[in-house]
Each structure stands twice: as C-alpha cells, then as structure tokens.
Motif scaffolding. Structure first.
Motif, mmCIF file in Angstrom:
data_model
loop_
_atom_site.group_PDB
_atom_site.id
_atom_site.type_symbol
_atom_site.label_atom_id
_atom_site.label_comp_id
_atom_site.label_asym_id
_atom_site.label_seq_id
_atom_site.Cartn_x
_atom_site.Cartn_y
_atom_site.Cartn_z
ATOM 1 N N LYS A 69 8.221 75.569 11.874
ATOM 2 C CA LYS A 69 6.885 75.861 11.337
ATOM 3 C C LYS A 69 6.334 74.644 10.566
ATOM 4 C CE LYS A 69 6.621 78.934 8.028
ATOM 5 N NZ LYS A 69 6.868 80.102 7.212
ATOM 6 N N VAL A 70 7.204 74.012 9.796
ATOM 7 C CA VAL A 70 6.793 72.847 8.993
ATOM 8 C C VAL A 70 6.261 71.737 9.897
ATOM 9 C CG1 VAL A 70 7.616 70.973 7.506
ATOM 10 C CG2 VAL A 70 8.398 73.322 7.105
ATOM 11 N N PHE A 71 7.031 71.451 10.966
ATOM 12 C CA PHE A 71 6.638 70.288 11.764
ATOM 13 C C PHE A 71 5.554 70.629 12.795
ATOM 14 C CE2 PHE A 71 10.586 69.148 9.676
ATOM 15 C CZ PHE A 71 10.093 68.066 8.955
ATOM 16 N N GLU A 72 5.395 71.929 13.093
ATOM 17 C CA GLU A 72 4.206 72.335 13.860
ATOM 18 C C GLU A 72 2.958 72.094 13.014
ATOM 19 O OE1 GLU A 72 4.957 76.416 15.000
ATOM 20 O OE2 GLU A 72 6.599 75.704 16.274
ATOM 21 N N SER A 73 3.050 72.439 11.744
ATOM 22 C CA SER A 73 1.912 72.212 10.850
ATOM 23 C C SER A 73 1.621 70.709 10.725
ATOM 24 C CB SER A 73 2.188 72.801 9.465
ATOM 25 O OG SER A 73 1.199 72.396 8.562
ATOM 26 N N ALA A 74 2.684 69.922 10.611
ATOM 27 C CA ALA A 74 2.488 68.462 10.526
ATOM 28 C C ALA A 74 1.796 67.958 11.795
ATOM 29 C CB ALA A 74 3.832 67.761 10.330
ATOM 30 N N ARG A 75 2.270 68.458 12.949
ATOM 31 C CA ARG A 75 1.711 68.005 14.233
ATOM 32 C C ARG A 75 0.230 68.354 14.373
ATOM 33 N NH1 ARG A 75 3.835 66.185 18.796
ATOM 34 N NH2 ARG A 75 5.982 66.721 18.359
ATOM 35 N N GLU A 76 -0.148 69.486 13.774
ATOM 36 C CA GLU A 76 -1.573 69.855 13.812
ATOM 37 C C GLU A 76 -2.428 68.875 12.994
ATOM 38 O OE1 GLU A 76 -1.563 73.885 12.414
ATOM 39 O OE2 GLU A 76 -0.561 74.589 14.241
ATOM 40 N N GLN A 77 -1.784 68.202 12.036
ATOM 41 C CA GLN A 77 -2.543 67.325 11.132
ATOM 42 C C GLN A 77 -2.440 65.849 11.480
ATOM 43 O OE1 GLN A 77 -2.075 68.257 6.879
ATOM 44 N NE2 GLN A 77 -0.609 69.818 7.490
ATOM 45 N N THR A 78 -1.379 65.484 12.208
ATOM 46 C CA THR A 78 -1.127 64.062 12.446
ATOM 47 C C THR A 78 -0.295 63.883 13.717
ATOM 48 O OG1 THR A 78 -0.202 62.037 11.471
ATOM 49 C CG2 THR A 78 1.027 64.054 11.070
ATOM 50 N N ASP A 79 -0.387 62.720 14.335
ATOM 51 C CA ASP A 79 0.522 62.470 15.463
ATOM 52 C C ASP A 79 1.716 61.638 15.012
ATOM 53 O OD1 ASP A 79 -0.744 60.112 15.039
ATOM 54 O OD2 ASP A 79 -1.631 59.945 17.051
ATOM 55 N N ARG A 80 1.788 61.392 13.683
ATOM 56 C CA ARG A 80 2.847 60.516 13.208
ATOM 57 C C ARG A 80 3.135 60.761 11.725
ATOM 58 N NH1 ARG A 80 4.607 55.042 13.415
ATOM 59 N NH2 ARG A 80 4.731 54.296 11.277
ATOM 60 N N ILE A 81 4.422 60.917 11.408
ATOM 61 C CA ILE A 81 4.834 60.982 10.003
ATOM 62 C C ILE A 81 5.307 59.582 9.604
ATOM 63 C CG2 ILE A 81 6.550 61.915 8.390
ATOM 64 C CD1 ILE A 81 6.587 64.477 10.135
ATOM 65 N N ASP A 82 4.677 59.020 8.584
ATOM 66 C CA ASP A 82 5.060 57.673 8.132
ATOM 67 C C ASP A 82 6.236 57.726 7.165
ATOM 68 O OD1 ASP A 82 2.778 55.991 9.304
ATOM 69 O OD2 ASP A 82 1.735 57.656 8.331
ATOM 70 N N ALA A 83 6.241 58.777 6.331
ATOM 71 C CA ALA A 83 7.286 58.872 5.304
ATOM 72 C C ALA A 83 7.795 60.304 5.220
ATOM 73 C CB ALA A 83 6.721 58.442 3.953
#
Ligand code: NAP
Length: 249
Positions: A69-83
C-alpha cells in the motif's frame, strides 16, 4: 536551490521521534515526503505539521500488504524515490532469561523483517542516484543489558547493508546507515519499563557518552540528509555513528 528540491523521500515511522524530525528536515530542504506509521492520530498530526508537501499512509511494516500500500501510494505520486529512510523500529528492555517468544518475534519482525521488505518493496521505484538509509543503533555493536533481541536486530541490518551495497551498486543505488547513540525520543517511554527505571538506565547510558548528553532527533536527521544527498555520493555500505562518541572512543 535547496538540497532536496524536486526530490521524493519516503520515511517509515515518520510520525514520531527521529522519523518525524527527518521528514521535517526533508520538507525544509524542498522535498516531497511520504511518511508511514501505525498510529492514525500521530500520523495525521505529523502530516498536518509537515504541510502540503507531505502525504501519510497508515502501515505496519510487519505486514506485506501494508508495505504494498505504501509503495502504491508512492507510485501514484512519483516515478522515482530519491531517498528512502528505513527507520521504523521498536525497542524492549527485557533480561535475556525473561524474553518470551512473542517479544522476540515482535522486535525481530519490526526491526529486521520490516526493514528488509520495506526496501525490497521500494526497489522498483529506486534507481541511479537513489539513496537508502537504515536506522541501526550503537546497540548493534555494544552490549547493553536488556537488549538481547534489540541489539542483534540492529547488527543484522549492519550485515544486510554490506550485501545491499554490493548488490545495488551496479544499479547506482547507495545503502548506508546511521547508528544513533541515545537520542531523546518517545522510544524510551515504550521500552516496557517503569519511568523510574528508564531514568536510571538513561543516566547510566548517558554516562558512557563522551559528550555527556543524549542526542536530539534533529541531530540524527541531519546525518540522514547527508547520507541521502549527493554530498555523500562516494559513501556506500557504511554505518555513520551519531552518538556523541559512544562506542567510538
Ligand atoms: N531513540 C534512541 O535512542 C535510538 C537510538 C538508536 C536507534 N534508534 C532507532 O531509531 C528508530 C526510530 O526510533 P525513535 O527513537 O524515533 O522512536 P519512536 O519515537 O518510538 O519512533 C518509532 C517509530 O517507528 C514506528 N513503528 C514502530 N513499529 C512499527 C511498525 N510495526 N510499523 C510501522 N511503524 C512502526 C512508530 O510508529 P507508531 O508510533 O505509529 O507505531 C514510530 O513512528 C528506531 O529504528 C530505533 O531503533 C533510536
């Protein structure tokens, strides 16, 4: 330009203590930040204080579906996690002989399994230049009474980082850790001891710190931002002590 302008950061356990201070530091440096935690009240309060560049996902790091769920939410907001700051963790102070299976499992599951799968689930969003920082502890390399499960969980992360450094280097991803000494956070009220014993233990640990004091969450956050930024671009597989000299001198 701020250090984390146009960057996206994820902080597990971002609703309290070191995680919250780090999320705030990321936001202050221009990043968008996604925080996680279990407690819905403190999570909502943290999101509120962090402002419009923060989002929050209620998630237990020991539950794989929550991590998804956490990384689905991240994916909805960005195509890349920098940190990515793999920070969520618990400590219980229990003598070795009295440690029951439930306590052992809770600490191991949160601090080791939770951290391990947090990164594994985040990996599709990490790429060239992304940085992962784990929160270990000086307790991973020093013997403190009552930390027979907690200490080894942090030593396990130290070992994990060594492997990650070699496996992830070809992909341009760095994996390091901060190893805090004693830091003034709500953790100490959650170790399962009466307040009087916490004070006593805190005093005894504080005496082992050459600088003679507990650290602050902001002091750890500053080290996390350094390891997450391009300023540390040639630091890989390292554990940076943030403990006023405890364990180092
Ligand atoms: N304070 C110190 O002296 C010290 C020293 C060395 C290392 N550390 C490490 O620093 C990290 C942060 O601790 P802290 O001192 O800032 O303590 P804290 O204020 O108690 O924060 C712990 C954080 O972890 C989260 N968390 C715990 N279990 C979780 C789970 N199963 N799923 C998701 N989130 C979970 C908590 O969220 P909820 O409240 O919502 O559960 C909270 O946000 C830990 O890994 C700890 O081992 C602390």
């Amino acid at each position: 330009m701020k250090r984390f302008e146009n960057k996206f950061a994820v902080v597990t356990g971002g609703n309290s203590g070191i995680g919250l201070a780090t999320a705030r530091a990321f936001v202050d440096e221009g990043a968008r930040v996604l925080i996680t935690g279990r407690n819905p009240e403190t999570l909502a309060a943290a999101k509120e204080t962090l402002g419009g560049r923060a989002t929050a996902v209620q998630a237990d790091v020991t539950k794989m579906e929550d991590l998804d769920k956490v990384f689905e939410s991240a994916r909805e907001q960005t195509d890349r996690i920098d940190a990515l700051f793999v920070n969520a963790g618990i400590a219980r102070v229990v003598p070795f002989e009295q440690t029951d299976e439930a306590t052992y499992d809770a600490i191991m599951d949160t601090n080791v399994k939770g951290a391990y799968f947090t990164l594994q689930k985040a990996l599709p969003l990490l790429g060239e230049g992304s940085s992962v920082v784990f929160n270990t502890s000086v307790a991973g390399s020093m013997g403190f009474p009552g930390f027979s499960v907690y200490g080894p969980t942090k030593a396990a992360l130290r070992g994990l980082i060594r492997v990650l450094a070699v496996e992830l280097s070809p992909r341009g991803i760095r994996a390091n850790a901060v190893a805090p000494g004693p830091i003034e956070t709500p953790l100490w009220g959650r170790v399962g001891l009466p307040e009087k014993d916490v004070q006593e233990m805190g005093g005894a640990i504080g005496e082992k710190v050459p600088m003679g004091r507990f650290g602050t969450a902001d002091e750890v956050a500053a080290a996390v931002l350094f390891l997450s930024s391009a300023e540390s671009s040639y630091i890989q597989g390292a554990e940076l002590p943030v403990g006023g000299g405890i364990g180092d001198v």
